[in-house]
Scaffold this motif. Structure first.
Motif, PDB file in Angstrom:
ATOM      1  N   ALA A 130      40.009  51.131  54.215  1.00 22.80           N
ATOM      2  CA  ALA A 130      39.182  51.445  55.384  1.00 22.80           C
ATOM      3  C   ALA A 130      39.237  52.938  55.695  1.00 22.80           C
ATOM      4  CB  ALA A 130      39.650  50.632  56.582  1.00 22.80           C
ATOM      5  N   ILE A 131      40.405  53.534  55.576  1.00 21.86           N
ATOM      6  CA  ILE A 131      40.557  54.960  55.870  1.00 21.86           C
ATOM      7  C   ILE A 131      39.852  55.804  54.819  1.00 21.86           C
ATOM      8  CG2 ILE A 131      42.277  56.825  55.901  1.00 21.86           C
ATOM      9  CD1 ILE A 131      44.103  54.869  57.434  1.00 21.86           C
ATOM     10  N   GLU A 147      61.255  62.417  63.157  1.00 22.91           N
ATOM     11  CA  GLU A 147      60.315  61.286  63.198  1.00 22.91           C
ATOM     12  C   GLU A 147      59.613  61.104  61.858  1.00 22.91           C
ATOM     13  OE1 GLU A 147      58.259  60.825  67.434  1.00 22.91           O
ATOM     14  OE2 GLU A 147      58.383  62.926  66.799  1.00 22.91           O
ATOM     15  N   ARG A 148      59.211  62.206  61.251  1.00 24.54           N
ATOM     16  CA  ARG A 148      58.507  62.114  59.977  1.00 24.54           C
ATOM     17  C   ARG A 148      59.429  61.605  58.866  1.00 24.54           C
ATOM     18  NH1 ARG A 148      56.213  67.015  61.860  1.00 24.54           N
ATOM     19  NH2 ARG A 148      57.677  68.241  60.616  1.00 24.54           N
ATOM     20  N   THR A 149      60.699  61.975  58.935  1.00 24.07           N
ATOM     21  CA  THR A 149      61.661  61.507  57.931  1.00 24.07           C
ATOM     22  C   THR A 149      61.888  60.004  58.059  1.00 24.07           C
ATOM     23  OG1 THR A 149      62.776  63.655  57.877  1.00 24.07           O
ATOM     24  CG2 THR A 149      64.013  61.757  57.065  1.00 24.07           C
ATOM     25  N   LYS A 150      62.004  59.530  59.295  1.00 24.49           N
ATOM     26  CA  LYS A 150      62.263  58.109  59.519  1.00 24.49           C
ATOM     27  C   LYS A 150      61.036  57.241  59.266  1.00 24.49           C
ATOM     28  CE  LYS A 150      65.906  58.783  62.988  1.00 24.49           C
ATOM     29  NZ  LYS A 150      66.270  58.637  64.427  1.00 24.49           N
ATOM     30  N   ALA A 151      59.851  57.793  59.465  1.00 21.67           N
ATOM     31  CA  ALA A 151      58.619  57.010  59.302  1.00 21.67           C
ATOM     32  C   ALA A 151      57.584  57.859  58.575  1.00 21.67           C
ATOM     33  CB  ALA A 151      58.084  56.562  60.662  1.00 21.67           C
ATOM     34  N   PRO A 152      57.739  58.044  57.262  1.00 21.27           N
ATOM     35  CA  PRO A 152      56.812  58.900  56.503  1.00 21.27           C
ATOM     36  C   PRO A 152      55.378  58.375  56.567  1.00 21.27           C
ATOM     37  CG  PRO A 152      58.754  58.334  55.194  1.00 21.27           C
ATOM     38  CD  PRO A 152      58.781  57.466  56.405  1.00 21.27           C
ATOM     39  N   SER A 153      54.453  59.296  56.595  1.00 18.94           N
ATOM     40  CA  SER A 153      53.039  58.920  56.619  1.00 18.94           C
ATOM     41  C   SER A 153      52.661  58.173  55.350  1.00 18.94           C
ATOM     42  CB  SER A 153      52.166  60.170  56.760  1.00 18.94           C
ATOM     43  OG  SER A 153      50.799  59.847  56.599  1.00 18.94           O
ATOM     44  N   ALA A 154      51.851  57.122  55.536  1.00 19.76           N
ATOM     45  CA  ALA A 154      51.350  56.355  54.394  1.00 19.76           C
ATOM     46  C   ALA A 154      49.884  56.678  54.108  1.00 19.76           C
ATOM     47  CB  ALA A 154      51.503  54.861  54.661  1.00 19.76           C
ATOM     48  N   LEU A 155      49.374  57.748  54.714  1.00 19.55           N
ATOM     49  CA  LEU A 155      47.991  58.136  54.439  1.00 19.55           C
ATOM     50  C   LEU A 155      47.825  58.519  52.973  1.00 19.55           C
ATOM     51  CD1 LEU A 155      47.236  60.277  57.616  1.00 19.55           C
ATOM     52  CD2 LEU A 155      46.104  58.132  56.986  1.00 19.55           C
ATOM     53  N   PRO A 156      46.633  58.360  52.415  1.00 19.18           N
ATOM     54  CA  PRO A 156      46.418  58.693  51.001  1.00 19.18           C
ATOM     55  C   PRO A 156      46.766  60.152  50.711  1.00 19.18           C
ATOM     56  CG  PRO A 156      44.545  57.490  51.904  1.00 19.18           C
ATOM     57  CD  PRO A 156      45.422  57.831  53.065  1.00 19.18           C
ATOM     58  N   ALA A 157      47.196  60.395  49.479  1.00 19.98           N
ATOM     59  CA  ALA A 157      47.575  61.751  49.077  1.00 19.98           C
ATOM     60  C   ALA A 157      46.408  62.714  49.173  1.00 19.98           C
ATOM     61  CB  ALA A 157      48.127  61.723  47.649  1.00 19.98           C
TER      62      ALA A 157
END
Length: 338
Positions: A130-131, A147-157
């Protein structure tokens, strides 16, 4: 004077049907056309013709993905484009399009250009599909390094990740954290979020300015601005952006408070046991920690009182140039159609 389409609203129900409603000046029939992007909407192939006695229709079996809907007088005239405000995702609940808001000069913010969101760390394969349809180029991540270390972004590369941490300075006081750690939640002030936003406005003005400057870059759009909840840090950045584009305060605040629907209320069920343990009732939580309208209203008023206008704040401590603001208005506001 013929029929004029004034506004269009699109809402998806639980079965995937799009409920489309509109406001008219006049009472003529209208045509509806759809497409997966604003540019692909084809009025040469309308999906519905609705007579002048109705201002609502349900569109079924449009297929998967997000759909933009354009409503135009059947006899000719200016079309008004709209889409679902919320992008329906499984792993993020507060991912919203900032398009369609009226501006002071009669235009509307463009759909599909800037999105606001909560953390994209739990996106599913369906979400990524969808994204991908949104055509995002950039994600402005306002979370701290931790925050970014604990929950890395899953957006496409393919989506360029730009970290602009807000509130990540360990030397800054954290009175809210202190109150929670000590169990003194009852001492949380009523205007907590307003104080946090004011501190953000002063301490992170340059960061907020860089976000807006990034949006004006040649490769800065389409973009998503996000933090963890998509409510406070993102809320500040978006309120400043919409304000400088010419969106009135009532609409800016309407957009801000939608986070109470799409993020805060969805967290309540998970938080109830912890809230009870801390002695914080649900009404108090919503008033202080949700997205209370008065918090952002008071913040915008304070910035104007201190700097004269949101634009003066941005061109002052925010470090945004007048040329950048002009570029944002040119790219993000569709002029009024006559």
């Amino acid at each position: 004077m013929g029929t004029v389409v004034l506004a269009v609203d699109v809402v998806r129900d639980d079965t995937g049907v799009l409920d489309v409603s509109w406001e008219l000046a006049g009472a003529g029939p209208v045509e509806l056309a759809v497409g997966p992007t604003p540019e692909s909407v084809d009025h040469g192939r309308p999906v519905a013709l609705v007579d002048g006695g109705s201002t609502r229709v349900s569109l079924k079996e449009l297929g998967p993905g997000r759909h933009y809907v354009s409503v135009v007088p059947a006899g000719g005239g200016a079309a008004v484009l709209a889409a679902e405000r919320v992008v329906p995702l499984e792993g993020a609940s507060n991912f919203r399009d900032l398009g369609g808001y009226r501006t002071a000069d009669g235009g509307r913010t463009r759909w599909g250009m800037v999105f606001r969101a909560d953390a994209p760390d739990r996106l599913t394969a369906a979400d990524l599909a969808a994204i991908d349809q949104l055509g995002l180029r950039v994600a402005y991540d306002l979370r701290t390094d931790d925050e970014r270390t604990k929950a890395p972004s899953a957006l496409p590369a393919a989506v360029r990740h730009v970290p602009f941490a807000i509130g990540g300075d360990a030397s800054r006081p954290n009175p809210l954290g202190d109150l929670f750690r000590s169990g003194r939640v009852a001492e949380v002030p009523d205007d907590l979020l307003h104080r946090i936003y004011l501190d953000m406005g002063e301490q992170d003005a340059a960061v907020l300015g860089r976000v807006l400057t990034g949006l004006a870059a040649p490769d800065g759009l389409p973009a998503v601005i996000h933090c963890t909840a998509g409510k406070d840090r993102t809320g500040m950045a978006v309120a400043l952006l919409l304000s400088v584009l010419g969106v009135d305060d009532a609409t800016v605040l309407d957009d801000y408070t939608l986070s109470s629907v799409y993020f805060s209320e969805r967290r309540v069920a998970h938080l109830l046991p912890r809230l009870a343990k801390l002695g914080l009732d649900l009404a108090r939580y919503r008033e202080v920690f949700g997205a209370p309208r008065h918090a952002m209203a008071a913040t915008l008023e304070a910035l104007r009182g201190r700097y004269g206008s949101v634009e003066d704040y941005l061109t002052g401590p925010g470090g945004v140039t007048p040329g950048t603001i002009a570029t944002l208005r040119e790219r993000l506001v569709a002029p009024a159609q006559v």
